[in-house]
Design a protein around this motif. Sequence first.
Motif, PDB file in Angstrom:
ATOM      1  N   ARG A 179       1.530  -0.319   5.604  1.00 24.91           N
ATOM      2  CA  ARG A 179       0.022  -0.332   5.252  1.00 24.91           C
ATOM      3  C   ARG A 179      -0.493   0.985   4.677  1.00 24.91           C
ATOM      4  O   ARG A 179      -1.587   1.338   4.499  1.00 24.91           O
ATOM      5  N   SER A 180       0.629   1.720   4.114  1.00 22.30           N
ATOM      6  CA  SER A 180       0.471   2.868   3.459  1.00 22.30           C
ATOM      7  C   SER A 180       0.926   2.708   1.981  1.00 22.30           C
ATOM      8  O   SER A 180       1.980   2.955   1.429  1.00 22.30           O
ATOM      9  N   ALA A 181      -0.263   2.761   1.036  1.00 20.30           N
ATOM     10  CA  ALA A 181      -0.154   2.631  -0.266  1.00 20.30           C
ATOM     11  C   ALA A 181       0.647   3.799  -0.840  1.00 20.30           C
ATOM     12  O   ALA A 181       1.510   3.896  -1.652  1.00 20.30           O
ATOM     13  N   TYR A 182       0.115   5.062  -0.392  1.00 18.44           N
ATOM     14  CA  TYR A 182       0.761   6.392  -0.730  1.00 18.44           C
ATOM     15  C   TYR A 182       2.364   6.196  -0.516  1.00 18.44           C
ATOM     16  O   TYR A 182       3.294   6.685  -1.404  1.00 18.44           O
ATOM     17  N   GLN A 183       2.682   5.771   0.580  1.00 12.20           N
ATOM     18  CA  GLN A 183       4.199   5.717   1.095  1.00 12.20           C
ATOM     19  C   GLN A 183       4.898   5.030   0.100  1.00 12.20           C
ATOM     20  O   GLN A 183       6.212   5.395  -0.524  1.00 12.20           O
ATOM     21  N   LEU A 184       4.282   3.780  -0.193  1.00 13.43           N
ATOM     22  CA  LEU A 184       5.135   2.822  -1.040  1.00 13.43           C
ATOM     23  C   LEU A 184       5.264   3.437  -2.229  1.00 13.43           C
ATOM     24  O   LEU A 184       6.411   3.261  -3.203  1.00 13.43           O
ATOM     25  N   GLU A 185       4.458   4.015  -3.077  1.00 13.51           N
ATOM     26  CA  GLU A 185       4.285   4.675  -4.220  1.00 13.51           C
ATOM     27  C   GLU A 185       5.411   5.850  -4.183  1.00 13.51           C
ATOM     28  O   GLU A 185       6.152   5.956  -5.168  1.00 13.51           O
ATOM     29  N   CYS A 186       5.690   6.403  -3.143  1.00 15.98           N
ATOM     30  CA  CYS A 186       6.359   7.692  -2.988  1.00 15.98           C
ATOM     31  C   CYS A 186       7.700   7.291  -3.347  1.00 15.98           C
ATOM     32  O   CYS A 186       8.773   7.922  -4.002  1.00 15.98           O
ATOM     33  N   GLY A 246       3.774  -3.272  -3.722  1.00 18.19           N
ATOM     34  CA  GLY A 246       3.239  -3.458  -2.695  1.00 18.19           C
ATOM     35  C   GLY A 246       1.982  -2.744  -2.507  1.00 18.19           C
ATOM     36  O   GLY A 246       1.117  -2.875  -1.880  1.00 18.19           O
ATOM     37  N   ALA A 247       1.852  -1.552  -3.327  1.00 13.73           N
ATOM     38  CA  ALA A 247       0.678  -0.335  -2.970  1.00 13.73           C
ATOM     39  C   ALA A 247      -0.419  -1.114  -3.542  1.00 13.73           C
ATOM     40  O   ALA A 247      -1.663  -1.052  -2.647  1.00 13.73           O
ATOM     41  N   ARG A 248      -0.657  -1.910  -4.260  1.00 12.70           N
ATOM     42  CA  ARG A 248      -1.793  -2.776  -4.724  1.00 12.70           C
ATOM     43  C   ARG A 248      -2.420  -3.607  -3.580  1.00 12.70           C
ATOM     44  O   ARG A 248      -3.783  -3.696  -3.317  1.00 12.70           O
ATOM     45  N   GLY A 298      -6.177  -4.496   1.316  1.00 19.06           N
ATOM     46  CA  GLY A 298      -6.339  -4.695   2.891  1.00 19.06           C
ATOM     47  C   GLY A 298      -5.357  -5.538   3.243  1.00 19.06           C
ATOM     48  O   GLY A 298      -5.597  -6.257   4.158  1.00 19.06           O
ATOM     49  N   LYS A 299      -4.042  -5.850   2.634  1.00 20.56           N
ATOM     50  CA  LYS A 299      -3.060  -6.719   2.955  1.00 20.56           C
ATOM     51  C   LYS A 299      -1.944  -5.782   3.389  1.00 20.56           C
ATOM     52  O   LYS A 299      -1.846  -4.534   3.334  1.00 20.56           O
ATOM     53  N   PHE A 300      -0.847  -6.373   4.017  1.00 14.43           N
ATOM     54  CA  PHE A 300       0.484  -5.747   4.121  1.00 14.43           C
ATOM     55  C   PHE A 300       1.298  -6.020   3.073  1.00 14.43           C
ATOM     56  O   PHE A 300       1.223  -6.903   2.371  1.00 14.43           O
ATOM     57  N   ALA A 301       2.022  -4.953   2.740  1.00 10.53           N
ATOM     58  CA  ALA A 301       3.272  -5.202   2.027  1.00 10.53           C
ATOM     59  C   ALA A 301       4.641  -5.334   2.836  1.00 10.53           C
ATOM     60  O   ALA A 301       4.988  -4.229   3.342  1.00 10.53           O
TER      61      ALA A 301
END
Length: 311
Positions: free
Chosen positions: A207-214, A219-221, A226-229
């Motif tokens: 649920r953290s876009a920032y963490q995925l991008e790191c 899945g960040a988008r 408002g979704k899960f990746a």
Amino acid sequence: MDSVAPFDLSQHRVCVIMNPGSGDKDPDAFARRVEDALRPVAARFRLRRLGRGDDIAQATRDALAEGYDVIGAAGGDGTLSAVASVLAGSDAIMALLPGGTFNYFARDLGVGEDLDAALRTLTDARVARIDVGQINDLVFLNNISLGAYPHILKTRESIYRRWGRSRIAAYWSVLVALRRLRRPMHLTAHVDGQDRDFTTALLFAARSAYQLECFGLDGARAVRQGKFAVLIAKARQPLPLLRSALRLAFGFSAKDSDFDLIEADSLTITTRKHQLVAHDGEKTVMDSPFRLRVLRGGLKVLLPAPQQGRQ
């Protein structure tokens, strides 16, 4: 709905729940900085420093019962998640005081990754409702995972107790945990009325876009929509999974070759009856099936005022 009006702390009773064991901060210095910044500007202020074994969720419930309407969470993402689990769905407002190692949640929301930035936010803030994740009855902020990662956390704790906290100990715990991994999981993902079967060593729902991008993951988008990746490792055995982990550790994206991706705002995961589930750095034994859903606007938080950060 988000407020556009400035938030006035002088009209609110503020209790900060502080976990001194989070991160590598000096807890006494941290507490003094919080006291000096917030006591003069709040209508009423209390700093509650937790002791070893204290229940964060119970401390939060106690603060609400005592009439505090702004609850500050001072610690790592696990501490923030425990406070949020009590406040979600209520009218109480959460203040973020990051004091952990990574502070993904605060960074994702633009609050900042250090205490000074967070304190500036609280003295010039707005109230916003944000989405949070839920697995069965458990609220989480950043992610949950099944499979290898919960066992890495369990192994890490025993190694820390014996050898102390260090990066070397953390990396060693990964190797030890993966070496002990014997069997992959067989699971079914129920999404949009369809079933998809997987055999995998790791499921990670973010649920953290920032963490995925790191981590260079897809899945960040979807998270920002408002979704899960939900990332499901294609690796079934320790060695391929270790290769994926090493690629991530050295900054190489593992998204295409290493994971299947599911994007959804709700889904159900069915696997064997009991599983150790990691959630925001903590772990809990839970019963399958695992029902995940996004709680829309489920948590009220203080964010930077428009001129400081997000609009």
